[in-house]
Scaffold this motif. Structure first.
Motif, mmCIF file in Angstrom:
data_model
loop_
_atom_site.group_PDB
_atom_site.id
_atom_site.type_symbol
_atom_site.label_atom_id
_atom_site.label_comp_id
_atom_site.label_asym_id
_atom_site.label_seq_id
_atom_site.Cartn_x
_atom_site.Cartn_y
_atom_site.Cartn_z
ATOM 1 N N GLU A 217 -5.015 -33.445 19.237
ATOM 2 C CA GLU A 217 -3.810 -33.374 20.082
ATOM 3 C C GLU A 217 -3.908 -34.363 21.237
ATOM 4 O O GLU A 217 -2.928 -35.038 21.583
ATOM 5 C CB GLU A 217 -3.642 -31.947 20.609
ATOM 6 N N ILE A 218 -5.092 -34.452 21.838
ATOM 7 C CA ILE A 218 -5.318 -35.411 22.931
ATOM 8 C C ILE A 218 -5.186 -36.838 22.416
ATOM 9 O O ILE A 218 -4.556 -37.692 23.051
ATOM 10 C CB ILE A 218 -6.713 -35.185 23.547
ATOM 11 N N ARG A 219 -5.771 -37.099 21.251
ATOM 12 C CA ARG A 219 -5.711 -38.436 20.657
ATOM 13 C C ARG A 219 -4.261 -38.852 20.402
ATOM 14 O O ARG A 219 -3.856 -39.978 20.724
ATOM 15 C CB ARG A 219 -6.499 -38.463 19.342
ATOM 16 N N GLU A 220 -3.466 -37.948 19.835
ATOM 17 C CA GLU A 220 -2.068 -38.265 19.525
ATOM 18 C C GLU A 220 -1.271 -38.542 20.786
ATOM 19 O O GLU A 220 -0.398 -39.420 20.798
ATOM 20 C CB GLU A 220 -1.444 -37.106 18.738
ATOM 21 N N LEU A 221 -1.565 -37.806 21.849
ATOM 22 C CA LEU A 221 -0.857 -38.009 23.109
ATOM 23 C C LEU A 221 -1.180 -39.377 23.695
ATOM 24 O O LEU A 221 -0.288 -40.089 24.189
ATOM 25 C CB LEU A 221 -1.231 -36.903 24.103
ATOM 26 N N VAL A 234 -12.491 -40.356 21.248
ATOM 27 C CA VAL A 234 -12.061 -39.292 22.158
ATOM 28 C C VAL A 234 -13.104 -38.181 22.114
ATOM 29 O O VAL A 234 -13.461 -37.699 21.036
ATOM 30 C CB VAL A 234 -10.685 -38.715 21.762
ATOM 31 N N LYS A 235 -13.598 -37.805 23.278
ATOM 32 C CA LYS A 235 -14.576 -36.720 23.372
ATOM 33 C C LYS A 235 -14.094 -35.700 24.405
ATOM 34 O O LYS A 235 -13.439 -36.064 25.383
ATOM 35 C CB LYS A 235 -15.951 -37.258 23.792
ATOM 36 N N GLY A 236 -14.442 -34.448 24.180
ATOM 37 C CA GLY A 236 -14.047 -33.402 25.123
ATOM 38 C C GLY A 236 -15.147 -32.368 25.259
ATOM 39 O O GLY A 236 -15.925 -32.131 24.338
ATOM 40 N N ARG A 237 -15.219 -31.762 26.424
ATOM 41 C CA ARG A 237 -16.141 -30.656 26.672
ATOM 42 C C ARG A 237 -15.580 -29.804 27.797
ATOM 43 O O ARG A 237 -14.623 -30.196 28.477
ATOM 44 C CB ARG A 237 -17.542 -31.164 27.017
ATOM 45 N N VAL A 245 -12.388 -34.851 29.552
ATOM 46 C CA VAL A 245 -12.094 -35.734 28.415
ATOM 47 C C VAL A 245 -12.558 -37.151 28.710
ATOM 48 O O VAL A 245 -12.392 -37.662 29.827
ATOM 49 C CB VAL A 245 -10.579 -35.738 28.107
ATOM 50 N N GLU A 246 -13.163 -37.776 27.693
ATOM 51 C CA GLU A 246 -13.524 -39.183 27.755
ATOM 52 C C GLU A 246 -12.898 -39.874 26.555
ATOM 53 O O GLU A 246 -12.974 -39.370 25.429
ATOM 54 C CB GLU A 246 -15.044 -39.362 27.721
ATOM 55 N N HIS A 281 -11.548 -39.448 31.792
ATOM 56 C CA HIS A 281 -12.092 -40.782 32.038
ATOM 57 C C HIS A 281 -11.671 -41.668 30.867
ATOM 58 O O HIS A 281 -12.118 -41.474 29.736
ATOM 59 C CB HIS A 281 -13.625 -40.728 32.143
ATOM 60 N N ILE A 282 -10.794 -42.626 31.160
ATOM 61 C CA ILE A 282 -10.262 -43.526 30.121
ATOM 62 C C ILE A 282 -10.914 -44.887 30.267
ATOM 63 O O ILE A 282 -10.787 -45.546 31.298
ATOM 64 C CB ILE A 282 -8.725 -43.667 30.231
ATOM 65 N N HIS A 283 -11.631 -45.295 29.232
ATOM 66 C CA HIS A 283 -12.298 -46.598 29.241
ATOM 67 C C HIS A 283 -11.445 -47.591 28.421
ATOM 68 O O HIS A 283 -11.049 -47.312 27.297
ATOM 69 C CB HIS A 283 -13.690 -46.493 28.617
ATOM 70 N N ILE A 284 -11.174 -48.764 29.029
ATOM 71 C CA ILE A 284 -10.322 -49.767 28.384
ATOM 72 C C ILE A 284 -11.166 -50.916 27.824
ATOM 73 O O ILE A 284 -12.092 -51.405 28.476
ATOM 74 C CB ILE A 284 -9.289 -50.319 29.383
#
Length: 289
Positions: A217-221, A234-237, A245-246, A281-284
């Motif tokens: 769901e996070i990935r699709e968003l 995409v990682k979550g904890r 989320v990373e 945390h979004i890494h580009i």
């Protein structure tokens, strides 16, 4: 921040549960002793474990509101999960005590007709706990508290347990005396099952387990953003009830640093508004086929 304020509001629900459980546990155990009902006794002991669980939720919510410090850079949100884990161990101990006690009564045929008052006590308790369930369910959705939502589900199961105890007592009134200790035995298993569910959820969170459906769901968003060309990871904890989320995204290589920064800000804001994720945390990276 919004999540800290929600944790503070969520404490009201924990207090409502604690007060209700304290009163009901006391009343049930006293009347069970007077009215000679194993089912109501087991139900009362079940409520004592619920007091412990509710106190654990309250303590966890209070500690979780402590801001980050020198040796807790991500805050203290996991305190709630640890408290729930401790409560699970206490609950399973009481559950085994109820199971062993009722099995001994059945084997030794220590069965007798419980007083009718015990059945009406169980039914009245069911009505009260269902009211507490509705209150905590509404509050949990309002403040977005997973712990309070779990507590609300426990409130509902306790109402059902009381109904089951009443059925066992009414059965004993009809001369089926073994129904009362049998109802107590079932309550014991329900206590252990609830403890196992709490233990499983707590250990899953503490070992950084995360639902794959939520990740998707996070990935699709993130992928829906027009400037995101690809989502590579995409990682979550969980930190208590907070989701961390990373994600690594690929964008147009010609974008400036400022434009890339604006994209991450937009994504973080979107995750907060849509999925109540306050830490992302979004890494580009530049897009590369």
């Amino acid at each position: 921040m919004g999540e800290y304020e929600n944790l503070k509001k969520g404490e009201r629900g924990a207090w409502v549960s604690i007060i209700a459980y304290l009163i009901l546990a006391s009343v049930k155990l006293i009347i069970a002793s007077i009215g000679n009902s194993e089912a109501l006794r087991a139900d009362g002991l079940n409520n004592t474990t619920d007091v412990i669980a509710s106190v654990a939720v309250l303590i966890g919510l209070k500690i979780s509101r402590k801001p980050p410090d020198e040796d807790h850079h991500y805050g203290h949100f996991r305190a709630e999960t640890i408290a729930s884990l401790i409560a699970a161990f206490i609950m399973v101990t009481v559950g085994f005590e109820v199971i062993i006690g009722t099995i001994q009564d059945i084997i030794q045929q220590n069965t007798s007709e419980p007083a009718l008052l015990t059945a009406w006590t169980a039914l009245s308790a069911a009505v009260i706990m269902y009211g507490v369930y509705l209150y905590n369910l509404k509050l949990s959705k309002k403040v977005n508290s997973g712990a309070l939502y779990a507590a609300a589900q426990d409130n509902r199961s306790d109402a059902l347990v009381s109904i089951g105890a009443a059925i066992g007592i009414f059965g004993a009134q009809l001369g089926i005396f073994w129904l009362d200790p049998l109802a107590g035995l079932i309550v014991g298993f329900i206590i252990c099952k609830t403890a196992w569910d709490i233990f499983r959820d707590s250990t899953h969170r503490l070992t950084d387990g995360f639902d794959e459906k939520e990740i998707e769901e996070i990935r699709e968003l993130i992928e829906a953003h027009p400037e995101v060309w690809a989502v590579r990871d995409v990682k979550g904890r969980f930190q208590g009830n907070q989701t961390l989320v990373e994600a690594t995204i690929h964008v147009n290589p010609s974008l400036t640093i400022e434009e890339g920064h604006n994209i991450t800000d937009q994504l973080e804001s979107l995750l907060e508004k849509r999925l109540n994720i306050y830490y992302a945390h979004i890494h580009i990276e530049p897009y590369d086929k």
